[in-house]
Design a protein around this motif. Sequence first.
Motif, PDB file in Angstrom:
ATOM      1  N   TRP A 238       0.853  -1.194   0.000  1.00 29.68           N
ATOM      2  CA  TRP A 238       0.000   0.000   0.000  1.00 29.68           C
ATOM      3  C   TRP A 238       0.885   1.239   0.000  1.00 29.68           C
ATOM      4  CZ3 TRP A 238      -5.575   0.057   0.975  1.00 29.68           C
ATOM      5  CH2 TRP A 238      -6.137  -1.221   0.975  1.00 29.68           C
ATOM      6  N   MET A 239       0.631   2.129  -0.959  1.00 24.21           N
ATOM      7  CA  MET A 239       1.445   3.339  -1.093  1.00 24.21           C
ATOM      8  C   MET A 239       0.574   4.568  -1.238  1.00 24.21           C
ATOM      9  SD  MET A 239       4.771   2.449  -3.421  1.00 24.21           S
ATOM     10  CE  MET A 239       5.834   3.580  -2.508  1.00 24.21           C
ATOM     11  N   LEU A 240       1.009   5.627  -0.586  1.00 20.98           N
ATOM     12  CA  LEU A 240       0.348   6.916  -0.629  1.00 20.98           C
ATOM     13  C   LEU A 240       1.126   7.807  -1.596  1.00 20.98           C
ATOM     14  CD1 LEU A 240      -2.035   8.079   1.121  1.00 20.98           C
ATOM     15  CD2 LEU A 240      -0.281   9.045   2.629  1.00 20.98           C
ATOM     16  N   ILE A 241       0.418   8.393  -2.582  1.00 23.01           N
ATOM     17  CA  ILE A 241       1.075   9.305  -3.515  1.00 23.01           C
ATOM     18  C   ILE A 241       0.167  10.500  -3.776  1.00 23.01           C
ATOM     19  CG2 ILE A 241       2.323   7.403  -4.639  1.00 23.01           C
ATOM     20  CD1 ILE A 241       0.496   7.758  -7.058  1.00 23.01           C
ATOM     21  N   GLY A 242       0.729  11.551  -4.364  1.00 20.93           N
ATOM     22  CA  GLY A 242      -0.043  12.749  -4.677  1.00 20.93           C
ATOM     23  C   GLY A 242      -1.074  12.491  -5.775  1.00 20.93           C
ATOM     24  N   TRP A 243      -2.084  13.365  -5.829  1.00 13.86           N
ATOM     25  CA  TRP A 243      -3.180  13.177  -6.786  1.00 13.86           C
ATOM     26  C   TRP A 243      -2.695  13.117  -8.225  1.00 13.86           C
ATOM     27  CZ3 TRP A 243      -7.865  11.465  -6.219  1.00 13.86           C
ATOM     28  CH2 TRP A 243      -8.512  11.581  -4.986  1.00 13.86           C
ATOM     29  N   LYS A 244      -1.719  13.941  -8.563  1.00 14.51           N
ATOM     30  CA  LYS A 244      -1.285  14.034  -9.955  1.00 14.51           C
ATOM     31  C   LYS A 244       0.029  13.300 -10.220  1.00 14.51           C
ATOM     32  CE  LYS A 244      -3.624  18.438 -10.758  1.00 14.51           C
ATOM     33  NZ  LYS A 244      -3.478  19.851 -11.204  1.00 14.51           N
ATOM     34  N   LYS A 245       0.504  12.560  -9.238  1.00 16.76           N
ATOM     35  CA  LYS A 245       1.775  11.864  -9.407  1.00 16.76           C
ATOM     36  C   LYS A 245       1.603  10.588 -10.244  1.00 16.76           C
ATOM     37  CE  LYS A 245       4.909  14.213  -7.066  1.00 16.76           C
ATOM     38  NZ  LYS A 245       6.181  14.661  -7.663  1.00 16.76           N
ATOM     39  N   TRP A 246       2.683  10.250 -10.953  1.00 18.42           N
ATOM     40  CA  TRP A 246       2.694   9.056 -11.803  1.00 18.42           C
ATOM     41  C   TRP A 246       2.674   7.787 -10.961  1.00 18.42           C
ATOM     42  CZ3 TRP A 246       6.661   5.460 -11.521  1.00 18.42           C
ATOM     43  CH2 TRP A 246       6.643   4.440 -12.491  1.00 18.42           C
ATOM     44  N   ALA A 247       1.931   6.800 -11.445  1.00 17.49           N
ATOM     45  CA  ALA A 247       1.923   5.482 -10.810  1.00 17.49           C
ATOM     46  C   ALA A 247       2.161   4.433 -11.891  1.00 17.49           C
ATOM     47  CB  ALA A 247       0.584   5.225 -10.118  1.00 17.49           C
ATOM     48  N   PRO A 248       2.993   3.431 -11.634  1.00 21.53           N
ATOM     49  CA  PRO A 248       3.294   2.412 -12.656  1.00 21.53           C
ATOM     50  C   PRO A 248       2.063   1.574 -12.973  1.00 21.53           C
ATOM     51  CG  PRO A 248       4.180   1.760 -10.531  1.00 21.53           C
ATOM     52  CD  PRO A 248       3.682   3.160 -10.364  1.00 21.53           C
ATOM     53  N   THR A 249       1.957   1.166 -14.235  1.00 16.62           N
ATOM     54  CA  THR A 249       0.807   0.364 -14.656  1.00 16.62           C
ATOM     55  C   THR A 249       1.066  -1.136 -14.519  1.00 16.62           C
ATOM     56  OG1 THR A 249       1.603   0.518 -16.945  1.00 16.62           O
ATOM     57  CG2 THR A 249      -0.074   2.116 -16.237  1.00 16.62           C
ATOM     58  N   ARG A 250       2.318  -1.562 -14.672  1.00 21.64           N
ATOM     59  CA  ARG A 250       2.654  -2.980 -14.540  1.00 21.64           C
ATOM     60  C   ARG A 250       3.892  -3.155 -13.661  1.00 21.64           C
ATOM     61  NH1 ARG A 250       1.996  -5.410 -20.706  1.00 21.64           N
ATOM     62  NH2 ARG A 250      -0.261  -4.939 -20.950  1.00 21.64           N
TER      63      ARG A 250
ATOM     64  N   PRO B  75       6.569  -4.664 -10.924  1.00 21.79           N
ATOM     65  CA  PRO B  75       6.994  -6.035 -10.627  1.00 21.79           C
ATOM     66  C   PRO B  75       6.496  -6.538  -9.276  1.00 21.79           C
ATOM     67  CG  PRO B  75       8.819  -4.506 -10.377  1.00 21.79           C
ATOM     68  CD  PRO B  75       7.701  -3.735 -11.006  1.00 21.79           C
ATOM     69  N   VAL B  76       6.077  -5.627  -8.410  1.00 25.14           N
ATOM     70  CA  VAL B  76       5.473  -6.004  -7.130  1.00 25.14           C
ATOM     71  C   VAL B  76       4.075  -5.375  -7.107  1.00 25.14           C
ATOM     72  CG1 VAL B  76       6.518  -4.018  -5.969  1.00 25.14           C
ATOM     73  CG2 VAL B  76       5.720  -5.935  -4.627  1.00 25.14           C
ATOM     74  N   SER B  77       3.100  -6.113  -6.589  1.00 28.27           N
ATOM     75  CA  SER B  77       1.722  -5.611  -6.581  1.00 28.27           C
ATOM     76  C   SER B  77       1.602  -4.388  -5.679  1.00 28.27           C
ATOM     77  CB  SER B  77       0.770  -6.702  -6.089  1.00 28.27           C
ATOM     78  OG  SER B  77       0.746  -7.785  -6.983  1.00 28.27           O
ATOM     79  N   LEU B  78       1.032  -3.323  -6.215  1.00 27.44           N
ATOM     80  CA  LEU B  78       0.867  -2.079  -5.472  1.00 27.44           C
ATOM     81  C   LEU B  78      -0.606  -1.740  -5.313  1.00 27.44           C
ATOM     82  CD1 LEU B  78       3.559   0.202  -7.195  1.00 27.44           C
ATOM     83  CD2 LEU B  78       3.817  -1.149  -5.105  1.00 27.44           C
ATOM     84  N   ARG B  79      -0.959  -1.161  -4.189  1.00 25.75           N
ATOM     85  CA  ARG B  79      -2.292  -0.588  -3.974  1.00 25.75           C
ATOM     86  C   ARG B  79      -2.070   0.900  -3.756  1.00 25.75           C
ATOM     87  NH1 ARG B  79      -7.268  -2.583  -1.994  1.00 25.75           N
ATOM     88  NH2 ARG B  79      -8.811  -0.971  -2.474  1.00 25.75           N
ATOM     89  N   ILE B  80      -2.429   1.704  -4.721  1.00 22.13           N
ATOM     90  CA  ILE B  80      -2.144   3.130  -4.691  1.00 22.13           C
ATOM     91  C   ILE B  80      -3.301   3.889  -4.038  1.00 22.13           C
ATOM     92  CG2 ILE B  80      -1.704   5.192  -6.081  1.00 22.13           C
ATOM     93  CD1 ILE B  80       0.635   3.246  -6.055  1.00 22.13           C
ATOM     94  N   ILE B  81      -2.965   4.732  -3.058  1.00 24.21           N
ATOM     95  CA  ILE B  81      -3.921   5.622  -2.416  1.00 24.21           C
ATOM     96  C   ILE B  81      -3.430   7.045  -2.669  1.00 24.21           C
ATOM     97  CG2 ILE B  81      -4.969   6.335  -0.240  1.00 24.21           C
ATOM     98  CD1 ILE B  81      -5.744   3.508  -1.042  1.00 24.21           C
ATOM     99  N   ARG B  82      -4.320   7.897  -3.139  1.00 23.67           N
ATOM    100  CA  ARG B  82      -3.916   9.269  -3.464  1.00 23.67           C
ATOM    101  C   ARG B  82      -4.390  10.241  -2.394  1.00 23.67           C
ATOM    102  NH1 ARG B  82      -1.712   9.758  -8.522  1.00 23.67           N
ATOM    103  NH2 ARG B  82      -1.960   7.922  -9.864  1.00 23.67           N
ATOM    104  N   ALA B  83      -3.545  11.228  -2.093  1.00 28.60           N
ATOM    105  CA  ALA B  83      -3.866  12.205  -1.057  1.00 28.60           C
ATOM    106  C   ALA B  83      -3.206  13.537  -1.416  1.00 28.60           C
ATOM    107  CB  ALA B  83      -3.386  11.716   0.304  1.00 28.60           C
ATOM    108  N   THR B  84      -3.557  14.560  -0.650  1.00 27.80           N
ATOM    109  CA  THR B  84      -2.977  15.885  -0.855  1.00 27.80           C
ATOM    110  C   THR B  84      -2.638  16.517   0.490  1.00 27.80           C
ATOM    111  OG1 THR B  84      -5.165  16.939  -0.810  1.00 27.80           O
ATOM    112  CG2 THR B  84      -4.291  16.301  -2.976  1.00 27.80           C
TER     113      THR B  84
END
Length: 203
Positions: free
Chosen positions: A99-111, A113-122
């Motif tokens: 589980w990873m927290l990133i900014g609303w407009k930040k890039w997130a990988p589509t494929r 190598p490790v499964s990610l659960r992206i949560i966006r915040a500001t």
Amino acid sequence: MSASPSKLKTRALTLVRKKGIARARDFNAVGVPRVYLKRMQDEGLLIQRGRGLYQLADAKLSPAHSLAEAARIVPHGVICLLSALQFHELTTQTPHEVWMLIGWKKWAPTRPPVSLRIIRATGKSLTAGIEVHKIEQVPVPITVPAKTVADCFKYRNKIGLDVAIEALRSCLRNRRATADDLWKYATIDRVQNVMRPYLEALL
């Protein structure tokens, strides 16, 4: 004069030992052509952990290896929620994703190598309450226990209210944070009204 193969190999190995998990661009930055990475894999010196990610073949992997991988893949991300709870030993849950927290407009990988659960915040919900831990030589930003618990209440619809309550109870019982710390991050995450009855019941 270009560097000899032995010097390139030494340069590459030094880089990976320093970084733990190195990206292809890291090798480019020190003048090691990508063709040498394939040769070093063939020689059993390097292994490819994912697209553009390399590690020493004999590296000892920590239980938190996936967090180090995630931090290399998304350097602007912060380990949060279930993954942070597990790191801080505040849950019985075993997440199958990082589980990873990133900014609303930040890039997130589509494929990745490790499964990610992206949560966006500001704002402070994204930037407050972060500590950097070294995992396999990789700097990994992780939310502190009190912020992690507040985040669990904020995103209770994603992880379950029972998990958030368990984390709160464990955090207080193991003295990983004070009530003031928890209230501080509850205010930042705007979950004071949700957390108050559970916090008062446990104090």
